[in-house]
Design a protein around this motif. Structure first.
Motif: not given
Lengths: 106, 106
Positions: A19-20, A22-25, A28, A32, A94-95, A98-99, A104, A106
DNA sequence: GGTTAAGTTCGATGGGTGTCAAAGCATCGG
DNA sequence: CCGATGCTTTGACACCCATCGAACTTAACC
């Protein structure tokens, strides 16, 4: 001819670390971009839409790989990266969807 | 009688902020504890299994709320917290289940 | 070999963050 | 009114992290 950079084993993939990562612009955005394609892609292609320096991009790819999100192989001067779909789906079902789902963004 | 602490609107829930909020051992533990119950629960009950000081717990509850993950209401001296299921499911379908599913704890 | 090219590694730097002790603030009970 | 209770805020500290420039490594190419 092509060697694979070290990455955590399936069992040692940690949710908090993941999660850490993924938690960066920037990271991410990279994820994507990979998710919207199928199969391994050249690193530089993925990083095109990102507005940071080369060392920073390299750093982010390392974080993603060491978190267990991606696999990176060295082919000549280039790096080819791909998402560890099967491992991640088995570990956290599913993670990814979902991410990284287009909705996601928008 | 019971007022609600400020929280972001549905539209302003940001994915990066949300992931950053989840990417902490203490906060993930709190979220999992809430997820395993139904409906609002007393803050202190949820925080029982966590080994940090009261100010730190308060800080983490605030981060979760400001990320849009939880709703907190003040009832007398106590705080009652609940996960924003509907909002989150509408905004990022499947995310809560993927992150907080019991299988992810192993 | 020499040169260019793609990435990485190495400091350094600035900003963010988790943690706690102490103090503050309402609220309930007597 | 007064003390206890539940939680927050403030300040301080240590640590982590994203970022970049410069230097380095390795590989392709003439």
């Amino acid at each position: 001819m092509s060697r694979q950079l070290p990455q955590p084993s399936f069992d040692s993939i940690n949710l908090v670390t993941l999660l850490a990562a993924l938690a960066d612009p920037v990271r991410l955005t990279l994820m994507q971009a990979m998710y919207s394609r199928t199969g391994p892609v050249d690193c530089s292609v993925i990083a095109e839409g990102v507005e940071v320096s080369a060392p920073t991009v390299s750093h982010h790819y390392r974080v993603l790989r060491e978190a267990g999100l991606t696999t990176t192989t060295v082919e000549g001067r280039r790096r080819v990266v791909s998402i560890r779909y099967e491992d991640l789906e088995a570990r956290f079902p599913g993670l990814l969807a979902a991410v990284l789902a287009p909705a996601a963004n928008t």
